[in-house]
Motif scaffolding. Structure first.
Motif, PDB file in Angstrom:
ATOM      1  N   LYS A   1       0.829  -1.204   0.000  1.00  0.00           N
ATOM      2  CA  LYS A   1       0.000   0.000   0.000  1.00  0.00           C
ATOM      3  C   LYS A   1       0.868   1.261   0.000  1.00  0.00           C
ATOM      4  CE  LYS A   1      -4.162  -1.898   2.051  1.00  0.00           C
ATOM      5  NZ  LYS A   1      -4.624  -2.320   0.753  1.00  0.00           N
ATOM      6  N   TRP A   2       2.163   1.088   0.122  1.00  0.00           N
ATOM      7  CA  TRP A   2       3.103   2.200   0.177  1.00  0.00           C
ATOM      8  C   TRP A   2       4.051   2.137  -1.017  1.00  0.00           C
ATOM      9  CZ3 TRP A   2       2.123   5.689   3.860  1.00  0.00           C
ATOM     10  CH2 TRP A   2       1.290   5.283   4.922  1.00  0.00           C
ATOM     11  N   LYS A   3       4.190   3.269  -1.697  1.00  0.00           N
ATOM     12  CA  LYS A   3       5.114   3.398  -2.823  1.00  0.00           C
ATOM     13  C   LYS A   3       5.997   4.610  -2.577  1.00  0.00           C
ATOM     14  CE  LYS A   3       3.122   0.114  -5.200  1.00  0.00           C
ATOM     15  NZ  LYS A   3       3.600  -1.212  -5.029  1.00  0.00           N
ATOM     16  N   ILE A   4       7.232   4.541  -3.013  1.00  0.00           N
ATOM     17  CA  ILE A   4       8.144   5.660  -2.844  1.00  0.00           C
ATOM     18  C   ILE A   4       8.079   6.546  -4.085  1.00  0.00           C
ATOM     19  CG2 ILE A   4      10.536   6.345  -2.404  1.00  0.00           C
ATOM     20  CD1 ILE A   4       9.022   4.835  -0.088  1.00  0.00           C
ATOM     21  N   SER A   5       7.868   7.825  -3.864  1.00  0.00           N
ATOM     22  CA  SER A   5       7.750   8.794  -4.950  1.00  0.00           C
ATOM     23  C   SER A   5       9.101   9.004  -5.622  1.00  0.00           C
ATOM     24  CB  SER A   5       7.240  10.131  -4.398  1.00  0.00           C
ATOM     25  OG  SER A   5       7.331  11.131  -5.372  1.00  0.00           O
ATOM     26  N   GLU A   6       9.102   8.963  -6.933  1.00  0.00           N
ATOM     27  CA  GLU A   6      10.327   9.239  -7.676  1.00  0.00           C
ATOM     28  C   GLU A   6      10.636  10.734  -7.669  1.00  0.00           C
ATOM     29  OE1 GLU A   6      10.306   7.460 -11.550  1.00  0.00           O
ATOM     30  OE2 GLU A   6       9.689   5.518 -10.751  1.00  0.00           O
ATOM     31  N   THR A   7       9.650  11.549  -7.359  1.00  0.00           N
ATOM     32  CA  THR A   7       9.818  12.998  -7.357  1.00  0.00           C
ATOM     33  C   THR A   7      10.591  13.496  -6.133  1.00  0.00           C
ATOM     34  OG1 THR A   7       7.718  13.198  -8.512  1.00  0.00           O
ATOM     35  CG2 THR A   7       8.598  15.199  -7.515  1.00  0.00           C
ATOM     36  N   ASP A   8      10.141  13.087  -4.946  1.00  0.00           N
ATOM     37  CA  ASP A   8      10.776  13.615  -3.732  1.00  0.00           C
ATOM     38  C   ASP A   8      11.280  12.538  -2.770  1.00  0.00           C
ATOM     39  OD1 ASP A   8       8.408  12.697  -2.632  1.00  0.00           O
ATOM     40  OD2 ASP A   8       7.688  14.661  -2.002  1.00  0.00           O
ATOM     41  N   GLY A   9      11.121  11.262  -3.111  1.00  0.00           N
ATOM     42  CA  GLY A   9      11.635  10.174  -2.277  1.00  0.00           C
ATOM     43  C   GLY A   9      10.803   9.851  -1.052  1.00  0.00           C
ATOM     44  N   LYS A  10       9.676  10.524  -0.876  1.00  0.00           N
ATOM     45  CA  LYS A  10       8.806  10.246   0.266  1.00  0.00           C
ATOM     46  C   LYS A  10       7.810   9.151  -0.107  1.00  0.00           C
ATOM     47  CE  LYS A  10       9.023  14.756   2.451  1.00  0.00           C
ATOM     48  NZ  LYS A  10       8.247  15.711   3.255  1.00  0.00           N
ATOM     49  N   ALA A  11       7.217   8.557   0.911  1.00  0.00           N
ATOM     50  CA  ALA A  11       6.230   7.503   0.691  1.00  0.00           C
ATOM     51  C   ALA A  11       4.886   8.098   0.285  1.00  0.00           C
ATOM     52  CB  ALA A  11       6.060   6.674   1.957  1.00  0.00           C
ATOM     53  N   ASP A  12       4.198   7.395  -0.588  1.00  0.00           N
ATOM     54  CA  ASP A  12       2.822   7.708  -0.955  1.00  0.00           C
ATOM     55  C   ASP A  12       1.944   6.547  -0.522  1.00  0.00           C
ATOM     56  OD1 ASP A  12       3.247  10.205  -2.265  1.00  0.00           O
ATOM     57  OD2 ASP A  12       3.938   9.158  -4.057  1.00  0.00           O
ATOM     58  N   LEU A  13       0.814   6.857   0.085  1.00  0.00           N
ATOM     59  CA  LEU A  13      -0.158   5.858   0.504  1.00  0.00           C
ATOM     60  C   LEU A  13      -1.130   5.649  -0.643  1.00  0.00           C
ATOM     61  CD1 LEU A  13      -1.396   4.006   2.629  1.00  0.00           C
ATOM     62  CD2 LEU A  13      -2.517   6.018   3.627  1.00  0.00           C
TER      63      LEU A  13
END
Length: 76
Positions: free
Chosen positions: A25-37
């Motif tokens: 359910k969690w993916k790491i954003s390629e834009t800023d490196g933060k997690a997306d739910l």
């Protein structure tokens, strides 16, 4: 089937990616490196929220515990 709520403070995320290792359910954003739910919506306070079922509960509790800055909360 009981419903549970994940609440996530994305602003406080440091991009450790521990949550993404535990749960899909969690993916790491390629834009800023933060997690997306994945599949979440943002509430008025700026938190990202996602309703889950009991089937996903234990995995999401583990994802929350893995977060080094404790920005993931699972509520019933």
């Amino acid at each position: 089937m009981p419903k549970f709520l994940i609440k996530y403070d994305r602003e406080g995320c440091i991009g450790a990616a521990a949550c993404a290792v535990v749960s899909d359910k969690w993916k790491i954003s390629e834009t800023d490196g933060k997690a997306d739910l994945v599949g979440s919506t943002q509430d008025e306070a700026g938190w990202f929220v996602l309703e889950i079922t009991e089937e996903d509960l234990q995995k999401e509790i583990e994802a929350a515990k893995a977060c080094p800055v404790l920005v993931i909360h699972v509520k019933d």
